[in-house]
Each structure stands twice: as structure tokens, then as C-alpha cells.
Scaffold this active site. Structure first.
Site, mmCIF file in Angstrom:
data_model
loop_
_atom_site.group_PDB
_atom_site.id
_atom_site.type_symbol
_atom_site.label_atom_id
_atom_site.label_comp_id
_atom_site.label_asym_id
_atom_site.label_seq_id
_atom_site.Cartn_x
_atom_site.Cartn_y
_atom_site.Cartn_z
ATOM 1 N N SER A 489 0.855 -1.185 0.000
ATOM 2 C CA SER A 489 0.000 0.000 0.000
ATOM 3 C C SER A 489 0.892 1.235 0.000
ATOM 4 O O SER A 489 1.773 1.373 0.850
ATOM 5 C CB SER A 489 -0.899 0.002 1.234
ATOM 6 O OG SER A 489 -1.711 -1.153 1.271
ATOM 7 N N CYS A 658 -7.302 -1.215 7.196
ATOM 8 C CA CYS A 658 -6.100 -1.661 6.492
ATOM 9 C C CYS A 658 -5.227 -2.468 7.442
ATOM 10 O O CYS A 658 -4.946 -2.032 8.563
ATOM 11 C CB CYS A 658 -5.312 -0.478 5.943
ATOM 12 S SG CYS A 658 -3.846 -0.973 4.991
ATOM 13 N N ASP A 703 -8.443 -2.675 2.767
ATOM 14 C CA ASP A 703 -7.167 -2.956 2.097
ATOM 15 C C ASP A 703 -6.417 -3.892 3.033
ATOM 16 O O ASP A 703 -5.676 -3.456 3.913
ATOM 17 C CB ASP A 703 -6.399 -1.655 1.866
ATOM 18 C CG ASP A 703 -5.081 -1.880 1.127
ATOM 19 O OD1 ASP A 703 -4.809 -3.045 0.753
ATOM 20 O OD2 ASP A 703 -4.327 -0.911 0.944
ATOM 21 N N TRP A 705 -4.556 -7.951 3.989
ATOM 22 C CA TRP A 705 -3.726 -9.033 3.457
ATOM 23 C C TRP A 705 -3.607 -10.152 4.472
ATOM 24 O O TRP A 705 -3.922 -9.971 5.639
ATOM 25 C CB TRP A 705 -2.332 -8.522 3.100
ATOM 26 C CG TRP A 705 -1.661 -7.777 4.202
ATOM 27 C CD1 TRP A 705 -0.926 -8.310 5.225
ATOM 28 C CD2 TRP A 705 -1.655 -6.352 4.424
ATOM 29 N NE1 TRP A 705 -0.454 -7.326 6.060
ATOM 30 C CE2 TRP A 705 -0.899 -6.111 5.599
ATOM 31 C CE3 TRP A 705 -2.220 -5.276 3.748
ATOM 32 C CZ2 TRP A 705 -0.692 -4.830 6.105
ATOM 33 C CZ3 TRP A 705 -2.008 -3.998 4.256
ATOM 34 C CH2 TRP A 705 -1.251 -3.786 5.419
#
Length: 705
Positions: A489, A658, A703, A705
Site C-alpha cells: 500500500s 487496512c 485494504d 492481506w
């Protein structure tokens, strides 16, 4: 200059060249017409009426160019046969399939299996090539290609041939198509006419990760829309979970696949070649051939003006600083990548892809183990019935191939172990490898899970554990997965850093339960460049949907512990620039988490500066190691329920999360549902639906992961 580049690449009749030249003239006319903004033109017209003339001439010229050259007056002719768009192949690659049409592949060469993949990290491509290998043992003649190479408008003509299509598609992020699949997905879902794929026989295998909310979005969507357009599904859709046992899912699906497809085309597997054919041939080269290739590649790269995953930009690392304090036992880097003088553009919230390099010591150790010279010059050429493209450009040295193009650290797949067993000279070692690779043996599955996956052994560990295994170089390079780019990011805004892209990344180092040291390939590569003179890395920008509200006055609530702060640093810079320009900006609330203030409070001074300036209206920091009780962002979220609900309810707040998808993001989402329920007077189900509606309205974005 840009049109000249297009002309130099054009492989078209002269009529197309005329159109391109006309387009260049049109671009020039438009450029002339845009030398001044509207207010400047008005002012100039009043002060100097003579300036109006050139602008009028430019407008007339643009119209005439369009009328005589660009207007399409030819009748539309139906497409007779399906084709692939021509694909430029690397020097030395087999010409047997490069740029050939689908009618050649399907009819003239008797191809009866088309495997189309959409990949981001390379796994879908790897699975597609494995399907092609296995299909030959069932009397299939396969043809494998990237979805971006398919002429989708004529794909339906495959219904007229004895051919089955296997779609192998990965889902990227929060339910997005991979980069190469974007155009195909838009055509499939929005542009294709009814019946466009009538009678096309197909099946689908999807790759996804259950950690993400929109698990298997692409695989399921492709199946749904191909069927809607008239396709005939001849075998059930398969799904692989990257967070679970994706390879076992794939192998189980494949075991049932081939009997069904062979029966569909009335094929007799007993007449097929049962040997495991190689997809590539290893070729040796001279130093002169390498020099010529490198010179040609340098010229090609110098002509590139549009940078993407296939044509990355070589960026100078302008800053490579440590962000953690002296008390930290870890490392986190702040890296500034210079894009000055390039055409690379980005927006706050985008991702940057970085191509990593393998550790030099690991490369040397692997080369020594398999007995190859690192300076030998080689290339891999596709065999006559192999893939369309080589796995890496060549010729190059073995060192370059292992350093830049091959994934050496991912634990070997069962397919790789099965292939390595062929090179074991000791029967006992061969048997052990085959058991590890087995999908039917319970003990083999358990040992593979514990010894390979849980302990995270890489290829070198496996080879050292089985000393009689001596794979040939060509076979080894064919088996190794591609070294994929790593995505980060972006932690800056072009409003504040127009000529730089910032990255915030923890340097990954840890030990597995077996005591094996593991290191993140890209973060350790970047950290090692701190002392290198004028270090450069290959990068590209991937556009994201993670965006600030279009209305700057809308409130923003951000949850970003650790390096999850990255995109929010860009958001804060963006809002600060808007505020400095005189725009009214809404409240910004940040929930940040770290271990302790003197350990890993990232960008602490910047955040407090934004708070003092009024850009950041509320900063809540959770310290998980600063007291007796571990405090995380989800705990602070619950404490600030009234504030959060008031911003959601009265200020149209947009929510952003995020960071870690598996734990943090799920906990924050649960906390938001609880807050909406308690503060908004809703039931838990109503709160859940309210949050879902916010996501549909793009007021909740992730966002992770």
C-alpha cells in the site's frame, strides 16, 4: 513521441498506419487547443483578439481529421473464426505457436482443450500448465494462454469444434479480477450479447482465499456468466483456498476432471502418451548471444513509455530509513522510490508492485547443491506442444535466472515433489518423496502438512534431506514457480510527493517451529539496499479502489495498526493539501495500534503534526505491550462508540480498514457491528445489514492481506 512509439510497434496494413498518423495530428490539434485554461483563453481574447484564430483553426483541423480519417465508415463484418491476438515472443522461443490464430491451434493442429488463465501472482498460470501436462495422458491436445490474449468476441465459435475450455481464474483482493482479466470480465458481464457463448463446452477452477470477504468471486462469476451466455458446463466448478489446502483442492478436482472430459469428447486414454513430457528445452548460449540480447533488451526498455507489470519502471531508492526505535527487536523501513522524470502516476490509496531478488547466498547454495555453474548462459525454449512463452526472458546466466525469475523460498508443491522423485537414485528416497506428494495417503498428507507446510521448508531444505536427488537444470527451472512481484500500500500522496512513491514495510524475519529461519524475500532485499550506491528497483503501480470520499467534507474513520497506517498517511497528506487549497474538509479519525511508543509508533511526529494542524481531528493509539493489559484498535473502537456512530449517522462517515485480514479486520468489523447496534438502537442483524449497505455504497472499504 507517444504516437511515434505506437507507430513503431504497429503490425498493421497501411490504412491503419494512416489512422495512426491522423490520430497523431488530432492529438497535436487538441494539444494546441489546450495551451490555456478557459479563463486564460477568455482573458487573452479580450486583451489580444489575434489569439482566438489559432484556437479556431485547431478545432476545425481536429474535426476534419476525424471526418476524413478516423470516422469508421466500413460495414461491420461478422467474425468467421475465433482468433488470438498476436503475442510478441521472446528471442529464441519456438515459433510453433507464437501469434497463431485459434483456428490454427484448434483445427489444423487438432487442439481439443483450451486452458485460459487469469493470474496475479502466477499460481493460476502454474495450475494451467499442470493441467496441460496432465491432459496429454488422457489423449488431449492442450493449448494454454493468458486471458488477455483471447479474442473474446469470437470465443463462441469454439462451439463448432470438438474443444473444451477450462477457465482458471484467481480473485484479487476484495473481489477484483486480476489485471489481465479486467477487460475479459467487463466483456463477459456487460458487453457480450446474449448467446455469445452458446454451445461452448467449459469448466472452471477458481483460486481464492477464505480470509477475504469475497471469496472465489472471479471463479464463480465466470461460471455464472459463461452459463448465462449459453455455455455448457461439462464438469463442476472447482475451488482452491489459498488459506487452506489449495493444492489438495486442485488435485482432488483434477482427479475427477479427466474421466469426465475424456468421456465428453469420446477420447481413449489408452492411446495417449503416458510419459511425463517436458514443456521446455534447455539451450546453451555464448557470451556474444547474451550481449546481443541484453543490448536489444536495453533498446526495448528505452522505448517504453507506459509502465506496468510487464514493463516495470526502474526507480531510484531516494530514501531507505529505519522507522522502529532502538528498543525494537524488529525492523520497519520507510522507502521513497523516485519517479521523477517518468510517466509513472499514482493516487493516494494505490498499490506499488516491486520485483524482488533472491538472496545471493541462497542462490549460490542451490546452484552448488544441483551442480551447476552460475555464470553458464542458458534459456528455456517451449517445446512444440509446450506453453506459448518461456518462463523467463533469455538468454541469461543461471545466476540471473535463479536470482530474478525463480521462486526459491515457497515450500515445494506436491507436484514438484512428485517430479523430483524421478531424479532420486535411492529407491527409499523416491518412495518417501512420492508419499509426501500423495493426495490419497493420509500419512502422506499429514507429513506434507507438518514437514513441508508447517515447518516451511523450501526447495534447498528438501534437496538436502534427499541427497540422492540430482535434478537436471532444465527440469529444475521448469518446476520452480515464478518469482512474483510483492504489493505494498503506497504511504504517500502525489499532492505532497509528486515525484516519489513511499513504502512502509516490516522486514520479515522469523523462525518456524522446526527452528528454520525464514526471511521475506522482498523486504530483506530492500533492507539490504540501504548501503548500496544508487540502488534501483523495478516497480509498477496497481490502481486500487481504496479511495477517499469524492466529497472532501465527508468524515473519514480509519483503522490501521502497524504498517496498516500506510495508505492513511497518504490520505492525511491528501486532505492536508485540500485544506491548504482552501477546501472545506471533513473530520478525520485514526485508530492506530503498535507495541509501545518508543518501539514502533510509526510516523508519530507526523501524526501529531496533522493533529495539531486540525487535519486529524482524533488520534487514538492502542499500545499492546505498554501495560499489563494488551490493548488493540478494536478495544478503542468500542470505547469510542458514541463518536463513531455520530459520524456515521450525521456526517456520512466513510470507514477504512487496512492491515491483517484474518484477525484484526474481522475483529474491527465485529466491533463496528456492535457499535452500530448499541448506539443506533438496532438489532445485531440490522446492524450487520447496515454495515453491508455501507460497503455497497463504498462507505466501508478494506485494504487487507
Amino acid at each position: 513521441e507517444y504516437m511515434g512509439t505506437l507507430l513503431s510497434r504497429a503490425k498493421a496494413p497501411s490504412g491503419m498506419a494512416v489512422r495512426l498518423v491522423a490520430s497523431a495530428a488530432l492529438c497535436a490539434a487538441v494539444a494546441l487547443a489546450s495551451v490555456a485554461r478557459a479563463d486564460d483563453v477568455a482573458a487573452a481574447a479580450s486583451d489580444d483578439p489575434g489569439m482566438v484564430g489559432p484556437l479556431v483553426v485547431a478545432a476545425v483541423l481536429a474535426f476534419l481529421v476525424w471526418w476524413f480519417f478516423l470516422r469508421d465508415t466500413a460495414p461491420v463484418r461478422p467474425v468467421a473464426v475465433p482468433n488470438f491476438q498476436a503475442v510478441q515472443r521472446s528471442a529464441g522461443a519456438s515459433a510453433s505457436s507464437g501469434g497463431r490464430s485459434l483456428v490454427d491451434a484448434v483445427v489444423n493442429d487438432r487442439k481439443n482443450l483450451l486452458i485460459v488463465y487469469g493470474t496475479q501472482s502466477g499460481t493460476a498460470e502454474e495450475f494451467s500448465n499442470r493441467l496441460a501436462q496432465a491432459s496429454r495422458r488422457w489423449a488431449f491436445a492442450p493449448f494454454v494462454c493468458d486471458v488477455e490474449e483471447v479474442d473474446r468476441e469470437s470465443l463462441g465459435q469454439l462451439a463448432d469444434h470438438e474443444c473444451i475450455v477450462i477457465f482458471v481464474f484467481a480473485t484479487y483482493g476484495e473481489g477484483e479480477p486480476t489485471d489481465s482479466a479486467v477487460d475479459f470480465f467487463e466483456w463477459l458481464t456487460e458487453q457480450a450479447p446474449d448467446g455469445a457463448l452458446a454451445g461452448v463446452r467449459y469448466t472452471v477452477f477458481g483460486l481464492g482465499d477464505k480470509t477475504y470477504e469475497h471469496y472465489q468471486f472471479m471463479g464463480r462469476a465466470v461460471d455464472k456468466h459463461v452459463k448465462r451466455l449459453g455455455g455448457k458446463c461439462v464438469f463442476r466448478r472447482g475451488e482452491g483456498d489459498d488459506d487452506g489446502q489449495q493444492e489438495e483442492d486442485f488435485m482432488t478436482w483434477q482427479e475427477e476432471l479427466w474421466p469426465a472430459l475424456a468421456a465428453e469428447l469420446s477420447l481413449d486414454p489408452s492411446k495417449a502418451d503416458q510419459t511425463l513430457a517436458r514443456s521446455y528445452t534447455l539451450r546453451r548460449h555464448t557470451a556474444a548471444e547474451l550481449a546481443a540480447h541484453e543490448e536489444a533488451e536495453t533498446r526495448r526498455r528505452d522505448r517504453v513509455r507506459i509502465f506496468d507489470q510487464k514493463n516495470p519502471y526502474t526507480a531510484l531508492i531516494a530514501v531507505n530509513d529505519e522507522l522502529h526505535g532502538p528498543a525494537s527487536d524488529r525492523s520497519c523501513r520507510h522507502i521513497a522510490l523516485s519517479i521523477a522524470g517518468s510517466t509513472v502516476k499514482y493516487a493516494a490509496g494505490d498499490h506499488v508492485g516491486i520485483y524482488p531478488r533472491n538472496d545471493a547466498e541462497l542462490v549460490a547454495a542451490l546452484a552448488a547443491r544441483v551442480g551447476v555453474e552460475l555464470e553458464d548462459i542458458i534459456s528455456l525454449e517451449p517445446t512444440e506442444n509446450g506453453p506459448r512463452h518461456p518462463p523467463f526472458p533469455g538468454p541469461c546466466t543461471v545466476r540471473t535466472a535463479l536470482t530474478r525469475y525463480c521462486d526459491l523460498t515457497t515450500p515445494p508443491s506436491k507436484y514438484m515433489l512428485q517430479s523430483l522423485a524421478e531424479f532420486a537414485t535411492e529407491p527409499a528416497e523416491r518412495a518417501q518423496l512420492l508419499e509426501l506428494a500423495s493426495n490419497s495417503s493420509e500419512s502422506g498428507r499429514e507429513r506434507y502438512h507438518n514437514w513441508i507446510q508447517k515447518d516451511e521448508r523450501d526447495l534447498l531444505h528438501v534437496l538436502n534431506a534427499f541427497p540422492s536427488v540430482r535434478p537436471e537444470l532444465g527440469a529444475l527451472l521448469e518446476l520452480l514457480p515464478k518469482l512474483a512481484p510483492r504489493y505494498y500500500s503506497i504511504s504517500s500522496s502525489p499532492r505532497a510527493h509528486k515525484e516519489q512513491i513511499h513504502v512502509t514495510a516490516v522486514v520479515l524475519r522469523y523462525r518456524t517451529p522446526a527452528g528454520i529461519e525464514r526471511r521475506g524475500v522482498c523486504t530483506n532485499y530492500l533492507a539490504a539496499l540501504e548501503t548500496a550506491p544508487s540502488p534501483r528497483v523495478e516497480i509498477f503501480v496497481r490502481t486500487s479502489k481504496f479511495r477517499l470520499p469524492a466529497n472532501p467534507s465527508d468524515a473519514v474513520i480509519m483503522f490501521g495498526p502497524g504498517t496498516g497506517i500506510a495508505p492513511f498517511r497518504g490520505f492525511l497528506q491528501e486532505r492536508a493539501a485540500e485544506r491548504a487549497a482552501g477546501k472545506a474538509v471533513g473530520p478525520m479519525v485514526l485508530f492506530f495500534g503498535c507495541r509501545a511508543e518508543d518501539v514502533d509508533f510509526l510516523y508519530a511526529d507526523e501524526l501529531r503534526g496533522f493533529e495539531a494542524a486540525g487535519v486529524l481531528t482524533h488520534l487514538f493509539v492502542a499500545f499492546s505491550r505498554a501495560g499489563k493489559r494488551k490493548v488493540y484498535v478494536q478495544h478503542l473502537l468500542r470505547d469510542q462508540g458514541p463518536l463513531i456512530w455520530s459520524l456515521i449517522n450525521s456526517s456520512r462517515a466513510h470507514l477504512y480498514i487496512c492491515g491483517d485480514a484474518k484477525a484484526m479486520a474481522a475483529d474491527v468489523r465485529t466491533g463496528l457491528e456492535d457499535t452500530i447496534s448499541s448506539e443506533g438502537g438496532m438489532t445485531q442483524e440490522e446492524a450487520r445489514l447496515h454495515l453491508e449497505q455501507m460497503a455497497k455504497d463504498h462507505r466501508l472499504q478494506l485494504d487487507v492481506w
